[in-house]
Design an enzyme around this catalytic site. Sequence first.
Site, PDB file in Angstrom:
ATOM      1  N   HIS A 492     -25.340  29.105 -13.511  1.00  0.00           N
ATOM      2  CA  HIS A 492     -25.421  29.695 -14.839  1.00  0.00           C
ATOM      3  C   HIS A 492     -24.484  30.881 -15.004  1.00  0.00           C
ATOM      4  O   HIS A 492     -24.005  31.153 -16.095  1.00  0.00           O
ATOM      5  CB  HIS A 492     -26.865  30.058 -15.169  1.00  0.00           C
ATOM      6  CG  HIS A 492     -27.697  28.836 -15.372  1.00  0.00           C
ATOM      7  ND1 HIS A 492     -27.462  27.969 -16.399  1.00  0.00           N
ATOM      8  CD2 HIS A 492     -28.680  28.309 -14.642  1.00  0.00           C
ATOM      9  CE1 HIS A 492     -28.303  26.959 -16.309  1.00  0.00           C
ATOM     10  NE2 HIS A 492     -29.064  27.137 -15.246  1.00  0.00           N
ATOM     11  N   GLU A 734     -23.859  14.221 -45.138  1.00  0.00           N
ATOM     12  CA  GLU A 734     -23.777  13.790 -43.741  1.00  0.00           C
ATOM     13  C   GLU A 734     -24.357  12.397 -43.556  1.00  0.00           C
ATOM     14  O   GLU A 734     -24.374  11.864 -42.456  1.00  0.00           O
ATOM     15  CB  GLU A 734     -24.444  14.807 -42.806  1.00  0.00           C
ATOM     16  CG  GLU A 734     -25.773  15.336 -43.259  1.00  0.00           C
ATOM     17  CD  GLU A 734     -26.272  16.511 -42.417  1.00  0.00           C
ATOM     18  OE1 GLU A 734     -25.678  16.843 -41.376  1.00  0.00           O
ATOM     19  OE2 GLU A 734     -27.291  17.108 -42.823  1.00  0.00           O
ATOM     20  N   ASP A 758     -22.755  14.726 -38.169  1.00  0.00           N
ATOM     21  CA  ASP A 758     -23.668  13.625 -38.437  1.00  0.00           C
ATOM     22  C   ASP A 758     -22.965  12.504 -39.202  1.00  0.00           C
ATOM     23  O   ASP A 758     -23.205  11.324 -38.946  1.00  0.00           O
ATOM     24  CB  ASP A 758     -24.880  14.118 -39.226  1.00  0.00           C
ATOM     25  CG  ASP A 758     -25.921  14.728 -38.305  1.00  0.00           C
ATOM     26  OD1 ASP A 758     -26.158  14.141 -37.225  1.00  0.00           O
ATOM     27  OD2 ASP A 758     -26.488  15.779 -38.635  1.00  0.00           O
ATOM     28  N   CYS A 805     -18.495  21.806 -42.730  1.00  0.00           N
ATOM     29  CA  CYS A 805     -19.132  22.710 -41.766  1.00  0.00           C
ATOM     30  C   CYS A 805     -19.416  22.030 -40.432  1.00  0.00           C
ATOM     31  O   CYS A 805     -20.060  22.611 -39.563  1.00  0.00           O
ATOM     32  CB  CYS A 805     -20.404  23.333 -42.336  1.00  0.00           C
ATOM     33  SG  CYS A 805     -21.672  22.136 -42.706  1.00  0.00           S
TER      34      CYS A 805
HETATM   35  C1  PEP Z   1     -23.209  18.376 -39.130  1.00  0.00           C
HETATM   36  O1  PEP Z   1     -23.983  17.413 -39.010  1.00  0.00           O
HETATM   37  O2  PEP Z   1     -21.963  18.271 -39.182  1.00  0.00           O
HETATM   38  C2  PEP Z   1     -23.755  19.742 -39.223  1.00  0.00           C
HETATM   39  C3  PEP Z   1     -22.987  20.785 -39.470  1.00  0.00           C
HETATM   40  O3  PEP Z   1     -25.075  19.902 -38.998  1.00  0.00           O
HETATM   41  P1  PEP Z   1     -25.745  19.897 -37.537  1.00  0.00           P
HETATM   42  O4  PEP Z   1     -24.628  19.890 -36.538  1.00  0.00           O
HETATM   43  O5  PEP Z   1     -26.600  21.101 -37.500  1.00  0.00           O
HETATM   44  O6  PEP Z   1     -26.517  18.604 -37.558  1.00  0.00           O
HETATM   45 MG    MG Z   2     -26.089  17.629 -39.423  1.00  0.00          MG
END
Ligand code: PEP
Ligand code: MG
Length: 872
Positions: A492, A734, A758, A805
Amino acid sequence: MVGLVLVCHSATLAEGVAELAAQMGGQSLRIGVAGGLDQPGNPLGTDAVRVARAIEEVWSEDGVLVLMDLGSAVLSAELALDLLPEERRDRILLTEAPLVEGAVAAAVAAGLGDSLQKVAEEARGALAAKAAHLTASPASAAPDGEPRREVEPATAAQAPTLRISVESSLGLHLRPAALLVRIAAGFAVDVAITNLTSGKGPVNARSLNAVATLGVRYGDEILLRASGPQAQEALAAIGRLADDNWGDPHSARSPGDEGAPARRPGPADADAAQAPPPASGAVLQGLPASPGIAVGAARPLRAASVAAPEDPSEDRDADWTALQRALAATGDDIRRARASVAGRASDHDAAIFDAHSLFLEDEELLGPARAGIMRDGKNAARAWADAVAAAAVAWETLDDPYLRARAVDLRSVGDQVLRHLVTAPSGGAPQVRPEAASLWPRVASLDAGAAGLEPGVAGIVVAPDLTPAEAAGLDRAQVVGVACAFGGPTSHGAILARSLGIPAVVGVGRALLGVAEGTPLALDGEAGTVTIDPPAATLRALEDRRAGRARDEAEAQAKAHDPAVTRDGVLVHVAANVAGHEDVRAAVAAGADGVGLLRTELLFLETDHPPTEDEQERAYRAVAEGLGGRPLTLRTLDVGADKQLPYLPLERERNPNLGLRGIRLGLRHPELLCAQLRAALRVAADHPLRVMFPMVATVDEAQRAREALEEARASLIAKGAPVPERIEIGIMVEVPAAALMVEAFVPHVDFFSLGTNDLAQYVLAADRGNAAVAALADALHPAVLRLIERVARAAAEGGRGVAVCGEMAGDPVAIPVLLGLGIAELSMAAARIPPAKQAVRATDLAAARELAAEALAAESVAEVRRLVSRRG
Ligand code: PEP
Ligand code: MG
C-alpha cells in the site's frame, strides 16, 4: 457501563461463569450473581429476591442484562422485575442467550462500553462461532462442478450459510477483508467464516485480524454462517461484495507480485551498517512501483524505534483508559491521513486507511491487550505492543506472500498507537502521554529534516519498506523519489506513492540499505532501477527525460488557472469530478472551473445510516463554499450495481448493471431522493448549484425526477425555508436509449452530461469492471462517438448545455475528438485538469471537426487512435 447479572441454579456455576466473564470484560465490569438457594441440604434453585438484589448491586442508568440458565431461573428473573422500581424496568433486559457463551460475549461488549441493546445482541449471537465450528468442515466443501456460491436458507436447526469461491486474484487481502468486516458489522447478525480450502476457522467476521488470518487466497472456498435477525440480508450483501470482486479492480495482481519479497524487514534489514555500500555506478534492479525519474541525494529514512517499557502497570484502569485514548487519537490521525490522500489521490487509494481504522477496533487486538493490562498487569504500551506482535506473527506465517506482507500495515498502525502512548523512544523513562502530540514522528521527520533532509534540499528517501502512513506523509517538495529495499509494487505504501505522483522503486534488495547519506542516486520508476553515484552519461540521459516530463507538467500547472481556450479562440469549461468537500481544494488548486460531477454516493456509502437531510445539506454546502462561486453540478444518489448501501439491502440481482440503479433506485425509494433534493435545494438558494439525475433511460423517468424536485421545493416553501427561484436540472446520458431519444428529453431538461464510462459499457455490451472485456468498453469506439455527436447536436439545436463527465473527458487523446463533436464542457479527476487544459489549448477547432468527422466514419477504436496520432 451496562451491568450483567447471572441467574443460575448452582451458586458455584454462577461464580465460575462470572469469573470467566470478568476476565473478558475487564476489571471495571460489574457482574452480579444470583446462584442457588440459602437452604441447607437443598442448595440448588433460584430465588427472585436474590435476583432483584443482584440487579440493584450492578445497577446503572446504562441498564442491566440478565442471563439465566434454565427453568425456574427464567421465572425468578421475571418475578424479580416486579420487585424493582417501575422506572428501572425498561432498562433491564432478560435474554435468552446461552449462559456461558452469552456471558462472555456480553462481558466483552459491556467492557467496551456498548449500549444495552448491543450487549444483548452480542450475547444472543454468541453461539454462532461454536455452531459454525461444529457444522463446517473441509469435507463440506462443494465438489467440483457445483455452483460457486450457494445461500442455504435458515431452518429451525441451522443458521443460513453462504459458500463462496473467492475469485479475486489477490484473495481476501486487507481491503476486501475490511469491506467484509464493515458489512458484517452493519447488520444485526453474527457471521462466522471458515476457509474450507485450508480448514482454518471459523472466525468472527467482525474481526479484521481474524478474517485476514484465515489466509484466503485466490480460488479458496469460504463458508459464512450467519445468525441473527438480519442473517439473510447480511449474506446477500456479502454475496454482492464477492460479485464485485471484493471491491478490487478486476486484475489487481500484477505479474511481478509473486516474486516480490513479502516479509517484514527485521532489525538487521533496517541496519544500514550491516549492508556493504554498493559501488559507484552500480545499478540496483528492483521493481517499478511508481513512474517518473528522480535524481537526488540519498536520504535514508531512520525509524525512531518505539520501545514499549517493561514496567508493570501501576494502575490498571488508568492504563486501559490511556490505551483507549491512544487508540482514539490514532483513529483521528488515520482519518486525517485518509482525507489527505483522498484529496491528493483517489478515494480508492485512500481506502486502505479504512482497514487501518478497523485494526483499532479489532477484538483480536483489544481482547489480548485488555487481558495483558487487566489480567497480567502489563503497562498499556507493553500490553498493546505484545498484542500487535502476536497478531502480526499470525499474518507473517500465512502462505500467501501478498497477505503476509500486510503484517507491515498492522505493525505500522501498532507503532502509531505506541507513539501516542510513549514519549521517550528508547532509553530514559518512557511516560504515558494521554493526548496526541504529533502526527507520526517518523513521517514528520521527513518534513522537518530529522531524517537527514535539509529543509529545501530535495532527496530520494531510502527505506527498508514504506508504510502507508509514511507514504501519505511524504512531502512532495522535499522528496523527489522513494527507493525501498523490500516490499512489492502492490504494497500500500507503493500504491500511495504512485497515486501521489512520487517516483518509486521497491524490492531493490538489502544492498540499498548500505547507501550512505547524501550519495547521489538516480531512480527510474519505469525501469525499476536505482543507480548509485550515476556516471555522467546515465545522468544526462535520465535528466533529459526527467526534465522533459517536468517541463510539460510545470507548464501545465503554471497555466492551470488560465481559461482553456482553443487555438481559434473557443472557451472550453474544464471542471472536476469530486466525491466530497475534501476533493474540492485539490480541484480548485488544479484550476477547475467548477465541479461538473459531484458523486454524492460517497456520503451515503460511508455511513451506516441514510444521511439525514441536514447532514447532506452540510456536506453539499461545504462543497459549494469550497468552490467560491464556481458552478456545482450535484448528481443524485447513483448506487446499485457495484455500489451497495449497507443500510438499504437490495435484492440480489442476476445482472446488477442492468438492474435497480441510479434514478431507478431513487424513484423506488422516494424518501431517499426527496431528502437529497431538499438538501440540494437549500444549498442552491445561496450557491450556483444544478441537479443531475443518473442512469435515466426514459422520458418518464426524467419527468418523475423533475416532479420529485418540485415536491421537495413545495415542502421547503411550506416550511418557509429559502429556495432558489429556479434550479437547472439535467440528466446523465449513459444509457443508449437516452442518447438515441435525446430530442424527446430536450423539453424536460436544461442540460445533458454524457457519462461515457457507462455509455460505452452499454453500447458495447462490455462490463467496464470485467478485465476480460473492459478493453472493449472504450469510449473512443465510433459507435459511442456517434451517440455523443447525436446528443451534442440535439442539445445545441434545442439550446441545451452538454458536457462529458466520463473518464474520456480527461484523456488528452480524446479531447480533440470531443471538441470536434461539439462538446465544450469537460469534467474529470482534479489531477487531469492541467494537462487537459493544455490539450484544449493545442486544439484548433476547425481541424478538430474534420478529425471528428473522420472518427465517426472509422471502423474501429484503433483507427480512431491512428487518426488522432496522425494529426497530433
Ligand atoms: C459515467 O458513467 O461515465 C460516469 C461519469 O458515472 P460513474 O463513473 O460514476 O458511473
Ligand atoms: Mg455512470
